[in-house]
Write a protein that holds these residues in place. Sequence first.
Motif, short mmCIF file in Angstrom:
data_model
loop_
_atom_site.label_atom_id
_atom_site.label_comp_id
_atom_site.label_asym_id
_atom_site.label_seq_id
_atom_site.Cartn_x
_atom_site.Cartn_y
_atom_site.Cartn_z
N ALA A 1 0.85 -1.18 0.00
CA ALA A 1 0.00 0.00 0.00
C ALA A 1 0.89 1.23 0.00
CB ALA A 1 -0.93 0.01 1.20
N LEU A 2 0.72 2.07 -1.02
CA LEU A 2 1.49 3.29 -1.16
C LEU A 2 0.61 4.47 -0.78
CD1 LEU A 2 2.93 2.52 -4.72
CD2 LEU A 2 3.89 1.85 -2.52
N GLY A 3 1.14 5.37 0.04
CA GLY A 3 0.36 6.51 0.47
C GLY A 3 1.12 7.81 0.30
N ALA A 4 0.58 8.74 -0.50
CA ALA A 4 1.19 10.06 -0.66
C ALA A 4 0.74 10.91 0.52
CB ALA A 4 0.77 10.68 -1.99
N VAL A 5 1.49 10.85 1.59
CA VAL A 5 1.12 11.51 2.85
C VAL A 5 2.29 12.37 3.30
CG1 VAL A 5 0.48 11.17 5.25
CG2 VAL A 5 -0.37 9.58 3.50
N ASP A 6 2.05 13.65 3.51
CA ASP A 6 3.08 14.57 4.00
C ASP A 6 2.85 14.86 5.47
OD1 ASP A 6 4.86 15.11 1.88
OD2 ASP A 6 3.36 16.36 0.91
N ALA A 7 3.95 15.06 6.18
CA ALA A 7 3.92 15.53 7.57
C ALA A 7 3.13 14.61 8.49
CB ALA A 7 3.36 16.95 7.63
N ALA A 8 3.19 13.30 8.26
CA ALA A 8 2.57 12.37 9.20
C ALA A 8 3.32 12.42 10.52
CB ALA A 8 2.58 10.96 8.62
N THR A 9 2.58 12.38 11.62
CA THR A 9 3.22 12.44 12.94
C THR A 9 3.81 11.08 13.31
OG1 THR A 9 1.21 11.80 14.14
CG2 THR A 9 1.51 14.15 13.65
N LEU A 10 4.64 11.08 14.34
CA LEU A 10 5.23 9.82 14.81
C LEU A 10 4.13 8.85 15.23
CD1 LEU A 10 7.70 8.12 15.56
CD2 LEU A 10 7.74 9.31 17.78
N ALA A 11 3.12 9.35 15.92
CA ALA A 11 2.02 8.49 16.35
C ALA A 11 1.28 7.89 15.16
CB ALA A 11 1.05 9.28 17.23
N GLN A 12 1.08 8.69 14.12
CA GLN A 12 0.37 8.19 12.93
C GLN A 12 1.19 7.13 12.21
OE1 GLN A 12 -0.19 12.04 11.09
NE2 GLN A 12 -2.34 12.12 11.67
N THR A 13 2.51 7.32 12.11
CA THR A 13 3.34 6.32 11.44
C THR A 13 3.44 5.05 12.27
OG1 THR A 13 5.38 7.31 12.33
CG2 THR A 13 4.65 8.03 10.13
N ARG A 14 3.36 5.18 13.58
CA ARG A 14 3.34 3.97 14.42
C ARG A 14 2.07 3.16 14.16
NH1 ARG A 14 5.56 6.61 20.11
NH2 ARG A 14 7.78 6.20 19.73
N ARG A 15 0.96 3.85 13.97
CA ARG A 15 -0.29 3.16 13.64
C ARG A 15 -0.17 2.45 12.30
NH1 ARG A 15 -5.13 4.43 16.14
NH2 ARG A 15 -6.20 4.09 14.15
N LEU A 16 0.48 3.09 11.34
CA LEU A 16 0.66 2.47 10.02
C LEU A 16 1.56 1.24 10.13
CD1 LEU A 16 1.19 5.62 7.76
CD2 LEU A 16 -0.87 4.21 7.93
N ASP A 17 2.61 1.35 10.91
CA ASP A 17 3.52 0.21 11.09
C ASP A 17 2.78 -0.96 11.72
OD1 ASP A 17 6.20 -0.98 11.13
OD2 ASP A 17 6.07 -0.78 13.30
N PHE A 18 1.97 -0.70 12.73
CA PHE A 18 1.20 -1.75 13.39
C PHE A 18 0.18 -2.35 12.43
CE2 PHE A 18 -2.43 -3.16 16.01
CZ PHE A 18 -1.78 -4.12 16.78
N ALA A 19 -0.47 -1.50 11.61
CA ALA A 19 -1.46 -1.99 10.65
C ALA A 19 -0.82 -2.89 9.61
CB ALA A 19 -2.15 -0.80 9.97
N ALA A 20 0.38 -2.53 9.14
CA ALA A 20 1.07 -3.35 8.14
C ALA A 20 1.43 -4.71 8.72
CB ALA A 20 2.33 -2.63 7.65
N LYS A 21 1.85 -4.74 9.96
CA LYS A 21 2.18 -6.02 10.60
C LYS A 21 0.92 -6.86 10.78
CE LYS A 21 6.21 -4.14 13.02
NZ LYS A 21 6.76 -3.65 14.30
N GLN A 22 -0.19 -6.20 11.11
CA GLN A 22 -1.46 -6.91 11.25
C GLN A 22 -1.89 -7.54 9.94
OE1 GLN A 22 -4.39 -4.11 12.97
NE2 GLN A 22 -4.93 -5.76 14.35
N GLY A 23 -1.74 -6.79 8.84
CA GLY A 23 -2.19 -7.26 7.54
C GLY A 23 -1.19 -8.13 6.80
N GLY A 24 0.02 -8.28 7.35
CA GLY A 24 1.03 -9.09 6.69
C GLY A 24 1.42 -8.54 5.34
N CYS A 25 1.54 -7.22 5.24
CA CYS A 25 1.87 -6.59 3.96
C CYS A 25 2.90 -5.49 4.19
CB CYS A 25 0.60 -6.03 3.32
SG CYS A 25 -0.35 -4.94 4.38
N VAL A 26 3.15 -4.70 3.17
CA VAL A 26 4.16 -3.65 3.23
C VAL A 26 3.50 -2.30 2.98
CG1 VAL A 26 6.28 -2.74 2.18
CG2 VAL A 26 5.96 -5.22 2.40
#
Length: 217
Positions: free
Chosen positions: A101-126
């Motif tokens: 999943a590619l996302g054109a996202v600017d200025a994501a906060t540390l908390a938001q990127t942590r959520r994305l990292d956790f979601a990717a691990k949950q979904g078994g994807c990148v």
Amino acid sequence: MTPVHARSSDPFPERPAPLEEACASGPRDVAALWLFALSRRIEGDRRPVLVSAPRAWLAEHGRPYGSGAVGTSWILAPTATAAEALWTLEQALRSGAVSLALGAVDAATLAQTRRLDFAAKQGGCVGLILPRGLDGLSAARRRWRISTLASAINPDDAKAPGPARLVAELVRGRGERPGAWMLEQDDETHRLRLADRLADHGLAAISHAGAPSGLAA
């Protein structure tokens, strides 16, 4: 532009982390960014690739050309705002329905990127964030800057273009040293490979190819 070394003594980290970031060095490097981005999915994973981006971003930078990526199914999810693109990216990662999943996202906060990292691990994807720059804190394990190189020489016709090339600079890697690698597209697998045969071409050849003058083999 900060000088980098075009070759690294460390092996290229071919296996992607659950969450990474990659940006183009300049406007002319966006096509190389798309090529690099597609290569970050796990080899053999046939699930679709999702692109979530604001419509304004797609109008400025273009969108992937589906016919140019053989064997890849695309899901294009244009949004009105960056906040919607971020939400779409997180939901796609968590669903497990996509390989990348590619996302054109600017200025994501540390908390938001942590959520994305956790979601990717949950979904078994990148997940790969495509910001305009690499400033600020991020939970992404790797942060890349992508630059275009002139294509390789066609082995059958010196006047024809050969495989597409780029330089992938690892600006930050958790537990990994920064470095940069010259990569080229394999016409058979349609994935990127190390351009090892360029090792002896030196600075002049790379500068002539249009890379930053700080690159050295």
